[in-house]
Enzyme design. Sequence first.
Site, PDB file in Angstrom:
ATOM      1  N   HIS A  98       4.440   0.241   0.164  1.00 21.85           N
ATOM      2  CA  HIS A  98       4.818  -0.067  -1.223  1.00 21.85           C
ATOM      3  C   HIS A  98       5.680   1.062  -1.792  1.00 21.85           C
ATOM      4  CE1 HIS A  98       2.382  -3.601  -1.752  1.00 21.85           C
ATOM      5  NE2 HIS A  98       1.215  -2.963  -1.685  1.00 21.85           N
ATOM      6  N   HIS A 120      -0.386   0.424   4.256  1.00 23.92           N
ATOM      7  CA  HIS A 120      -0.105  -0.583   3.229  1.00 23.92           C
ATOM      8  C   HIS A 120       0.452   0.085   1.965  1.00 23.92           C
ATOM      9  CE1 HIS A 120      -1.079  -4.406   1.061  1.00 23.92           C
ATOM     10  NE2 HIS A 120      -1.184  -3.578   0.039  1.00 23.92           N
ATOM     11  N   GLU A 121      -0.259   1.081   1.468  1.00 22.32           N
ATOM     12  CA  GLU A 121       0.161   1.737   0.223  1.00 22.32           C
ATOM     13  C   GLU A 121       1.449   2.536   0.412  1.00 22.32           C
ATOM     14  OE1 GLU A 121      -1.016   1.041  -2.692  1.00 22.32           O
ATOM     15  OE2 GLU A 121      -2.635  -0.190  -1.879  1.00 22.32           O
TER      16      GLU A 121
END
Length: 190
Positions: free
Chosen positions: A8, A4-5
């Site tokens: 980004h 997820h990170e």
Amino acid sequence: MGIHESAHGLVSYWFGDPTAKEEGRLTLNPFAHIDWAGLLCLLFFRFGWAKPVPVDPRYYKDPKTGMIWTAFAGPIANFLLAFVAIFIYYGCVKAGVESSFILSLLGSIAILSIGFGIFNLLPIPPLDGSKILFAFLPLDKYLRFTQGSNVMMIVFILLIASGILDGPLMTMVSNTIDIFSSVAISIWKL
């Protein structure tokens, strides 16, 4: 959380922001993304967080568009991971794999990834959904919402603690799993 990170950071990098890369955050290594307080809260309170990937929208040609796609990247990565886990799950079933550990692991990855993706799309600061929603607001309203983010953080914590979100979130997770399962089964039937 690492996927997820990293998503980004990668999308922000594609829009011209080198911040995540310079800080070594374009990695799937989970240790690069651990927020130790968030991990402890996860262990003791069943709610935690990762260390947010730093992004600087000043590098983007169009900061609002860049922030929308950067914010969407994390949840999209969660949904892709969940779909891959479900796809492999049904591939194992079709191949006759009877390992309950493998099937349980794939199922858990799918459920957690979908839940995390949906949860992060809620339009409540500091979640990704708020960044997406706020990017569509005129600048004066955007600034008003972001300045009130401390109040929204308290509302956010109260919503989590009260359990009000549990039912709707579980329904959305279940419906998403059904959709992904239908697609995966259809592909395996080809």
